[in-house]
Structures are given as C-alpha cells and as structure tokens.
Design an enzyme around this catalytic site. Sequence first.
Site, PDB file in Angstrom:
ATOM      1  N   HIS A  12      -6.435  19.060  16.318  1.00 45.49           N
ATOM      2  CA  HIS A  12      -5.797  18.275  15.258  1.00 45.49           C
ATOM      3  C   HIS A  12      -4.302  18.603  15.204  1.00 45.49           C
ATOM      4  CE1 HIS A  12      -9.726  17.236  14.014  1.00 45.49           C
ATOM      5  NE2 HIS A  12      -9.812  17.876  12.868  1.00 45.49           N
ATOM      6  N   CYS A  46     -11.447  21.859   8.659  1.00 47.36           N
ATOM      7  CA  CYS A  46     -10.590  22.134   9.822  1.00 47.36           C
ATOM      8  C   CYS A  46      -9.099  21.883   9.548  1.00 47.36           C
ATOM      9  CB  CYS A  46     -11.049  21.292  11.012  1.00 47.36           C
ATOM     10  SG  CYS A  46     -11.437  19.598  10.572  1.00 47.36           S
TER      11      CYS A  46
END
Length: 349
Positions: A254, A141
């Site tokens: 994130h 990710c």
Amino acid sequence: MNYLRRIDWIMRSYNVAVVGATGAVGNEMISILEERNFPVKTLTLLASERSLGKELEFRGKKHPVKVLGEHSFEGVEIGLFSAGGSISQKFAPIAAAAGCVVIDNTSAFRYEPDIPLVIPEVNPEKIAEYRRRGIIANPNCSTIQMVVVLKPIHDVARIKRVVVSTYQSVSGTGKKAMEELAEQTRAIMNFQDPVAKVYPYQIAFNCLPHIDVFLENGYTKEEMKMVWETQKIMGDDSIAVTATTIRVPVFRAHSESVNIETEKKITAKEAKEVLSRAPGIVVVDNPGKREYPLAIHAVGKDETFVGRIREDTSIVNGLNLWIVSDNLRKGAALNAVQIAEILFRDYLK
Ligand code: A2P
C-alpha cells in the site's frame, strides 16, 4: 539474536494455530513464523471445508489444513486469526476460553475498550492488556504503516491533524481479489470484457474510491478505521484524522500520501533525522536521484518506507510524506507475529 535469548527460545516453544491459513495473510503468517524462527512446538493450520485435503509447508514439512471448529483450540497457546470478521467474532472468544491468546487481524474487536490494539513499535506496553479477554487486535494495514511513521514525529512535535489518501493494493482484499486483477488485466489485453466479482467495478486499469462499506457520515468504514485506530493506538483522541481510501490495480504493498499539521514546527530535515532513527522505518528520500518509496520495492520487505518528505507550503507547521509498506507483512502478518514475539518474551511462561 544473543546467546541467552536463543537458549530461552530453545527451552520454551508454543502450540500455535493459524486461522485462515490458506488465505493471503495466513500464507504470509506461516512464512514469517518460519523466517523469524518463532519457537513453534506444533502448528495447527485452520481454514474452511473448502480447504480440506490441502497441505501447506512449514519448516520443510507438509502440514494438513484442518477445518476450523469449536474444538480446534484445545492445547493451542497462540492463535493468529485472519479468516474474516465474522469468523473472529465467533471463534476468538472460543479460543480465548480454551486458554489460547488470540492475535486477531480482523476489525472484529479493534474498537472495544478492553481489547488492546497494538503496533509493537508504537504501543507495545498495551500487550499486557491481553489478560482481560485473551484477545489482542492487530490494526488495519493502512493504519499500521501510517502510525509507525507518525509516532516519532508526534513525540517531538505533537501532531494536531492528519489528512491521508491511500493507494491500496488488491491483496488487502484477499486471494480472490488478486486473481480478479490478474484475470481482468488478461481479458482487457486480449480485447475481452473484464468480469467483476469481488469489486463492484473493474479494478484493472482503474481506481476505486470505495473500500469496505459506506457509513452514514459519507466516509467508508476503511476511512473511519484510520481515524478510530490512529487515536486509539496513539492514546490521543485529540488528533484529528481525515482519510480517503482508494483501491488501485497494484497486487501488493500500500502507498499513502500523508499531510500532517503539528503543534511545534518540525522542518523536513529534522523529520528525516527523527524518522531515520525510528524503529521499523527506512527513509528513501533523494528526489534528485529519483529515489522515493515504491510499492514494487516494498514487496516482501518488513520495513515501512517513507520519502518525499517536505514542508507544506500552505500552512505554518505542516509536512507532506509518502509512505509505502507491504500490506501483507507489516500491515498484517508481520505485525501479528511481532506481537506474538513480545507476548512469549515478556508474558507467557
Ligand atoms: P478457505 O481457503 O478454506 O476458504 P483471503 O483473505 O485470502 O480470502 O483468505 C481468507 C481465509 O479465511 C482463507 O484461509 C479461508 O479459507 C478462510 N476462511 C474463510 N471462511 C472461512 C470459514 N467459514 N471457516 C474457516 N476459514 C474460513
């Protein structure tokens, strides 16, 4: 979608399996298949024995969750895997042998030379290499959201070095970690002791400089993933990358502070122009109006957001960037479904 493409989609649809369907990424995969009107003929939902008896909704219909086994892939054409590395190690080759193309969200196969590692905006041509082993790897990710932004800059100015620090949400660890953050927050607010089970220390009101295991070189595996994967996806081992990956008490999305050094000078203004035209990216960069990317704004969105774009005053050709994206979507499930879309559009007949 144009008319001819729509007809194509109606004419051909696929038997799809989601492995790890009850997990944080698996749930998102099911939603994205529905949202993007993916041509699903049958959907097989697979998880562990713990999920036996559960049902999940897809296109308004309840689908039973089945227990993953060696015979789960008969007739399945596309398998989206997100049940952990050891499950992929064992079952992805079994699925591939049964004729299913596996798109694997774990790190089990990412570094094998004959397995393509793909971000559709960056190296879609690598999807053709699925034919070698029937497996395509979805990157980590943190790597995906960074490389989506680095690629357009690399194309015009060639990136020599990247220094990245991440601020990663707990959903990257899975559903249990999300529950742990919620429970610890609740406990602390009620003057009780927080219990840490998923992480080695309390994650609520804390930052952990420890994601995945520590390696001999002092980095964590999560940090080295960003090095290995950036070089593999960009097809350039000369790009130097150093990463510090941090788990923060955020549920989803994130954030990353990224410093790059380029061979050719690129100004902040030029970088903004290049990034504004690039696929999958939204530039949010108006500090005067307090506009910059935020995790809370990225949740549920497909794009990668970039802002705080400024020239690094400490070196000649450097830029600083702040990059935010939904780790469960572009960082995992969306990237996998985008790969599947190219697969059926260009390769599967
Ligand atoms: P289950 O819910 O039955 O445990 P997350 O990343 O959110 O923790 O989700 C992990 C996913 O991987 C879940 O769907 C989980 O299913 C699945 N999973 C974990 N272990 C196994 C296993 N041994 N066999 C099949 N699926 C598994």
